[in-house]
Design an enzyme around this catalytic site. Structure first.
Site, PDB file in Angstrom:
ATOM      1  N   ALA A 214      33.085  43.989  41.482  1.00 34.17           N
ATOM      2  CA  ALA A 214      32.490  45.145  42.166  1.00 34.17           C
ATOM      3  C   ALA A 214      33.407  45.646  43.268  1.00 34.17           C
ATOM      4  CB  ALA A 214      31.131  44.773  42.753  1.00 34.17           C
ATOM      5  N   ALA A 215      33.727  46.916  43.208  1.00 35.48           N
ATOM      6  CA  ALA A 215      34.611  47.509  44.218  1.00 35.48           C
ATOM      7  C   ALA A 215      34.599  49.015  44.046  1.00 35.48           C
ATOM      8  CB  ALA A 215      36.043  46.997  44.044  1.00 35.48           C
TER       9      ALA A 215
ATOM     10  N   THR B  80      44.087  43.158  42.845  1.00 33.77           N
ATOM     11  CA  THR B  80      45.052  44.111  42.298  1.00 33.77           C
ATOM     12  C   THR B  80      46.474  43.838  42.789  1.00 33.77           C
ATOM     13  OG1 THR B  80      45.688  46.452  42.427  1.00 33.77           O
ATOM     14  CG2 THR B  80      44.345  45.640  44.214  1.00 33.77           C
ATOM     15  N   ASP B  81      47.445  44.301  42.025  1.00 35.47           N
ATOM     16  CA  ASP B  81      48.846  44.201  42.470  1.00 35.47           C
ATOM     17  C   ASP B  81      49.139  45.146  43.636  1.00 35.47           C
ATOM     18  OD1 ASP B  81      48.767  46.610  41.075  1.00 35.47           O
ATOM     19  OD2 ASP B  81      50.433  46.146  39.721  1.00 35.47           O
ATOM     20  N   GLU B  82      48.241  46.137  43.868  1.00 39.39           N
ATOM     21  CA  GLU B  82      48.517  47.133  44.914  1.00 39.39           C
ATOM     22  C   GLU B  82      48.540  46.515  46.306  1.00 39.39           C
ATOM     23  OE1 GLU B  82      46.748  50.951  44.661  1.00 39.39           O
ATOM     24  OE2 GLU B  82      46.724  50.953  42.468  1.00 39.39           O
TER      25      GLU B  82
ATOM     26  N   TYR C 141      42.449  52.031  49.827  1.00 38.88           N
ATOM     27  CA  TYR C 141      41.978  51.166  48.729  1.00 38.88           C
ATOM     28  C   TYR C 141      42.682  49.807  48.761  1.00 38.88           C
ATOM     29  CZ  TYR C 141      42.019  49.020  44.097  1.00 38.88           C
ATOM     30  OH  TYR C 141      41.953  48.113  43.065  1.00 38.88           O
TER      31      TYR C 141
ATOM     32  N   LYS D 122      41.290  45.973  49.550  1.00 40.96           N
ATOM     33  CA  LYS D 122      41.392  44.850  48.595  1.00 40.96           C
ATOM     34  C   LYS D 122      42.174  43.693  49.238  1.00 40.96           C
ATOM     35  CE  LYS D 122      40.211  44.586  44.833  1.00 40.96           C
ATOM     36  NZ  LYS D 122      38.926  44.160  44.203  1.00 40.96           N
TER      37      LYS D 122
ATOM     38  N   LYS E  46      40.988  58.309  36.089  1.00 37.87           N
ATOM     39  CA  LYS E  46      42.256  57.578  36.122  1.00 37.87           C
ATOM     40  C   LYS E  46      43.235  58.264  35.161  1.00 37.87           C
ATOM     41  CE  LYS E  46      40.326  54.325  38.726  1.00 37.87           C
ATOM     42  NZ  LYS E  46      39.972  52.949  38.669  1.00 37.87           N
TER      43      LYS E  46
ATOM     44  N   ARG F  85      50.305  62.540  45.408  1.00 37.76           N
ATOM     45  CA  ARG F  85      49.301  61.739  46.123  1.00 37.76           C
ATOM     46  C   ARG F  85      49.886  61.364  47.491  1.00 37.76           C
ATOM     47  NH1 ARG F  85      47.395  56.450  42.910  1.00 37.76           N
ATOM     48  NH2 ARG F  85      45.810  57.842  42.058  1.00 37.76           N
TER      49      ARG F  85
HETATM   50  P1  NAD Z   1      35.319  50.603  38.395  1.00 36.17           P
HETATM   51  O1  NAD Z   1      35.397  51.566  39.538  1.00 36.17           O
HETATM   52  O2  NAD Z   1      35.407  51.123  37.000  1.00 36.17           O
HETATM   53  O3  NAD Z   1      33.961  49.753  38.497  1.00 36.17           O
HETATM   54  C1  NAD Z   1      33.487  49.242  39.702  1.00 36.17           C
HETATM   55  C2  NAD Z   1      32.057  48.769  39.493  1.00 36.17           C
HETATM   56  O4  NAD Z   1      31.591  48.215  40.736  1.00 36.17           O
HETATM   57  C3  NAD Z   1      31.087  49.891  39.111  1.00 36.17           C
HETATM   58  O5  NAD Z   1      30.241  49.470  38.075  1.00 36.17           O
HETATM   59  C4  NAD Z   1      30.302  50.128  40.390  1.00 36.17           C
HETATM   60  O6  NAD Z   1      28.979  50.606  40.170  1.00 36.17           O
HETATM   61  C5  NAD Z   1      30.291  48.727  41.005  1.00 36.17           C
HETATM   62  N1  NAD Z   1      30.099  48.786  42.450  1.00 36.17           N
HETATM   63  C6  NAD Z   1      30.756  49.566  43.345  1.00 36.17           C
HETATM   64  N2  NAD Z   1      30.248  49.392  44.582  1.00 36.17           N
HETATM   65  C7  NAD Z   1      29.264  48.457  44.475  1.00 36.17           C
HETATM   66  C8  NAD Z   1      28.373  47.860  45.407  1.00 36.17           C
HETATM   67  N3  NAD Z   1      28.393  48.196  46.705  1.00 36.17           N
HETATM   68  N4  NAD Z   1      27.500  46.941  44.954  1.00 36.17           N
HETATM   69  C9  NAD Z   1      27.462  46.595  43.643  1.00 36.17           C
HETATM   70  N5  NAD Z   1      28.268  47.157  42.707  1.00 36.17           N
HETATM   71  C10 NAD Z   1      29.156  48.074  43.127  1.00 36.17           C
HETATM   72  O7  NAD Z   1      36.459  49.543  38.683  1.00 36.17           O
HETATM   73  P2  NAD Z   1      37.417  48.786  37.651  1.00 36.17           P
HETATM   74  O8  NAD Z   1      38.589  49.647  37.372  1.00 36.17           O
HETATM   75  O9  NAD Z   1      36.610  48.225  36.542  1.00 36.17           O
HETATM   76  O10 NAD Z   1      37.933  47.593  38.600  1.00 36.17           O
HETATM   77  C11 NAD Z   1      37.167  46.390  38.720  1.00 36.17           C
HETATM   78  C12 NAD Z   1      37.859  45.467  39.697  1.00 36.17           C
HETATM   79  O11 NAD Z   1      39.173  45.160  39.235  1.00 36.17           O
HETATM   80  C13 NAD Z   1      38.034  46.053  41.096  1.00 36.17           C
HETATM   81  O12 NAD Z   1      37.811  45.042  42.036  1.00 36.17           O
HETATM   82  C14 NAD Z   1      39.481  46.512  41.134  1.00 36.17           C
HETATM   83  O13 NAD Z   1      39.993  46.461  42.443  1.00 36.17           O
HETATM   84  C15 NAD Z   1      40.132  45.481  40.236  1.00 36.17           C
HETATM   85  N6  NAD Z   1      41.336  45.921  39.507  1.00 36.17           N
HETATM   86  C16 NAD Z   1      41.324  47.064  38.767  1.00 36.17           C
HETATM   87  C17 NAD Z   1      42.448  47.430  38.024  1.00 36.17           C
HETATM   88  C18 NAD Z   1      42.456  48.665  37.168  1.00 36.17           C
HETATM   89  O14 NAD Z   1      43.507  48.987  36.606  1.00 36.17           O
HETATM   90  N7  NAD Z   1      41.357  49.372  37.010  1.00 36.17           N
HETATM   91  C19 NAD Z   1      43.584  46.613  38.071  1.00 36.17           C
HETATM   92  C20 NAD Z   1      43.578  45.454  38.850  1.00 36.17           C
HETATM   93  C21 NAD Z   1      42.432  45.106  39.552  1.00 36.17           C
HETATM   94  O1  DAU Z   2      47.744  48.632  39.900  1.00 34.81           O
HETATM   95  C1  DAU Z   2      46.389  48.349  39.734  1.00 34.81           C
HETATM   96  C2  DAU Z   2      45.576  49.548  40.145  1.00 34.81           C
HETATM   97  O2  DAU Z   2      45.702  50.503  39.108  1.00 34.81           O
HETATM   98  C3  DAU Z   2      44.101  49.208  40.382  1.00 34.81           C
HETATM   99  O3  DAU Z   2      43.993  48.343  41.469  1.00 34.81           O
HETATM  100  C4  DAU Z   2      43.286  50.478  40.657  1.00 34.81           C
HETATM  101  O4  DAU Z   2      41.910  50.164  40.760  1.00 34.81           O
HETATM  102  C5  DAU Z   2      43.496  51.434  39.492  1.00 34.81           C
HETATM  103  O5  DAU Z   2      42.806  52.649  39.758  1.00 34.81           O
HETATM  104  C6  DAU Z   2      44.977  51.703  39.275  1.00 34.81           C
HETATM  105  O6  DAU Z   2      45.523  52.446  40.409  1.00 34.81           O
HETATM  106  P1  DAU Z   2      46.599  53.630  40.209  1.00 34.81           P
HETATM  107  O7  DAU Z   2      46.579  54.452  41.411  1.00 34.81           O
HETATM  108  O8  DAU Z   2      47.887  53.082  39.730  1.00 34.81           O
HETATM  109  O9  DAU Z   2      45.902  54.376  38.937  1.00 34.81           O
HETATM  110  P2  DAU Z   2      45.685  55.950  38.633  1.00 34.81           P
HETATM  111  O10 DAU Z   2      45.225  56.036  37.214  1.00 34.81           O
HETATM  112  O11 DAU Z   2      44.870  56.615  39.676  1.00 34.81           O
HETATM  113  O12 DAU Z   2      47.156  56.531  38.721  1.00 34.81           O
HETATM  114  C7  DAU Z   2      48.201  56.014  37.903  1.00 34.81           C
HETATM  115  C8  DAU Z   2      49.461  56.788  38.254  1.00 34.81           C
HETATM  116  O13 DAU Z   2      49.313  58.143  37.783  1.00 34.81           O
HETATM  117  C9  DAU Z   2      49.715  56.914  39.744  1.00 34.81           C
HETATM  118  O14 DAU Z   2      51.116  56.852  39.973  1.00 34.81           O
HETATM  119  C10 DAU Z   2      49.198  58.304  40.110  1.00 34.81           C
HETATM  120  C11 DAU Z   2      49.424  59.100  38.833  1.00 34.81           C
HETATM  121  N1  DAU Z   2      48.438  60.166  38.539  1.00 34.81           N
HETATM  122  C12 DAU Z   2      47.117  59.831  38.584  1.00 34.81           C
HETATM  123  C13 DAU Z   2      46.145  60.771  38.323  1.00 34.81           C
HETATM  124  C14 DAU Z   2      44.666  60.436  38.392  1.00 34.81           C
HETATM  125  C15 DAU Z   2      48.854  61.435  38.186  1.00 34.81           C
HETATM  126  O15 DAU Z   2      50.064  61.733  38.117  1.00 34.81           O
HETATM  127  N2  DAU Z   2      47.896  62.378  37.920  1.00 34.81           N
HETATM  128  C16 DAU Z   2      46.548  62.110  37.984  1.00 34.81           C
HETATM  129  O16 DAU Z   2      45.728  63.029  37.752  1.00 34.81           O
END
Ligand code: NAD
Ligand code: DAU
Length: 338
Positions: A82-83, A125-127, A151, A155, A190, A274
């Site tokens: 959850a995040a 996350t790696d971020e 963000y 984290k 995304k 961004r």
């Molecule tokens: P997401 O935004 O798709 O989902 C987040 C979920 O958390 C949603 O279902 C939302 O309703 C729930 N949530 C948010 N706030 C809440 C609260 N206050 N109480 C209860 N639930 C709540 O996120 P995701 O992309 O599935 O990422 C999941 C986790 O993995 C996060 O912690 C993120 O930092 C981490 N992560 C994501 C990525 C990626 O590429 N998406 C990569 C590495 C790590």
């Molecule tokens: O690295 C892990 C992270 O990856 C997770 O922790 C985050 O939750 C997840 O959202 C993701 O973060 P990014 O910022 O890397 O993902 P995003 O899809 O937002 O963007 C990917 C790259 O694309 C980034 O360099 C920004 C660029 N971008 C993104 C969007 C939404 C664009 O050029 N145009 C866009 O419209």
């Protein structure tokens, strides 16, 4: 075993629940989620009728709600997804990120500690490691933290809290820091799902800056398998970096999507960058490879075909998502870019 998953209605959490239901038939699964804009119970249609699956709606930032659920459910393991997860949203409105990611994680840790020191895996996350230059070595578990967006700072803060509960209270924790996941149920704000769905809708695809920022991509089920291995064989108190060995510029991702969707480069719209845009992420995952025998299994070009195919076949799912509250965010995020 009873596993409690937070954020199970989001992208990775729902994939993890599908993965767990398929691979651990004997386990009870409790999904707790507040259902923000990113949480969608449609992601869990296939599992909702299972006898061993239960959904409970709570806000992890509400301490009393968290305590009540943890003390009544008494899970053996908590896996916390959850995040607030989207960097652009953290630039438009950081407060929710501190509330959920920091305070929410703190509440979960407290409840885990107060209810018998429950095994706790924190998905991160790696971020948190910041931004790499083109010739820098990839991040590993020893890389100093250097978060640069609200963000990633939230984290990083949650990672520090999790680690502090191990050192101070002996809470049996592990942490995974993973690179960019891609796959089904990815929210269409995304990069990949936004571009794929915009192209299906004959809209432009907004590439930030010069499109040369680099991300490392991992198929979401590979991430789920890594977490499973960490839960089974990971060393308590440790962190594991998880990555896809697939560094790509955003331009490369864009051209791959255009090729698969048979669209031309006139669909690209270069838009303002961004704020504080991290240049490059890359992961050295040798620790999890050597210690837990984990490696990514899904090859990038197969994964790209699978994700394009999924969004082409699941238009009802993403059209509903895109027409909801997301529409307002899209306007706010993109209207002032040029
Ligand atoms: P997401 O935004 O798709 O989902 C987040 C979920 O958390 C949603 O279902 C939302 O309703 C729930 N949530 C948010 N706030 C809440 C609260 N206050 N109480 C209860 N639930 C709540 O996120 P995701 O992309 O599935 O990422 C999941 C986790 O993995 C996060 O912690 C993120 O930092 C981490 N992560 C994501 C990525 C990626 O590429 N998406 C990569 C590495 C790590
Ligand atoms: O690295 C892990 C992270 O990856 C997770 O922790 C985050 O939750 C997840 O959202 C993701 O973060 P990014 O910022 O890397 O993902 P995003 O899809 O937002 O963007 C990917 C790259 O694309 C980034 O360099 C920004 C660029 N971008 C993104 C969007 C939404 C664009 O050029 N145009 C866009 O419209």
């Amino acid at each position: 075993m009873k596993i409690l998953i937070t954020g199970g209605a989001g992208f990775i959490g729902s994939n993890f629940i599908h993965y767990w239901a398929k691979n651990h038939l004997e386990d009870e699964i409790v999904n707790v989620d507040v259902l923000t804009y990113a949480g969608n119970l449609e992601n869990l249609k296939d599992v909702e009728s299972l006898k061993n699956y239960k959904f409970i709606k709570i806000d992890i930032a509400q301490k009393d709600e968290v305590e009540k659920v943890i003390s009544s459910e008494k899970p053996d393991v908590i896996v916390s997804f959850a995040a607030e997860s989207h960097v652009d949203r953290s630039i438009l409105g950081p407060e929710e990120f501190v509330r959920t990611n920091v305070l929410g994680t703190f509440n979960l840790l407290e409840a885990a500690r107060q209810n018998g020191n429950i095994r706790f895996h924190h998905v991160s996350t790696d971020e948190v490691f910041g931004s790499l230059g083109p010739n820098d070595d990839p991040f590993n578990e020893a890389t100093p933290y250097d978060p640069r967006s609200p963000y990633s700072a939230s984290k990083a803060s949650s990672d520090h809290l999790v680690r502090s509960y191990f050192h101070t209270f002996n809470l049996p924790i592990t942490i995974s820091n993973c690179s960019n996941n891609y796959g089904p149920y990815m929210f269409p704000e995304k990069l990949m799902p936004l571009f794929i769905t915009n192209l299906i809708e004959d809209k432009k695809i907004p590439l930030y800056g010069d499109g040369m920022n680099v991300r490392d991509w991992l198929w979401v089920e590979d991430h789920c398998r890594a977490i499973d291995l960490i839960l089974q064989k990971g060393k308590i108190g440790e962190t594991y970096c998880v990555g896809g060995a697939t560094e790509k510029t955003n331009k490369e991702i864009t051209y791959k999507i255009l090729e698969l969707m048979k669209k031309g480069e006139e669909s690209i719209e270069f838009v303002a960058d961004r704020k504080g845009h991290d240049k490059r992420y890359a992961i050295d995952f040798s620790k999890i490879k050597n210690e837990l025998s984990w490696e990514p299994q899904v090859d990038f070009s197969d994964g790209m075909k699978m994700i394009v195919d999924w969004y082409q076949k699941n238009q009802v799912w993403w059209k509903a998502v895109k027409s909801g509250v997301y529409a307002d965010y899209y306007k706010k995020n993109y209207e002032n870019r040029n």
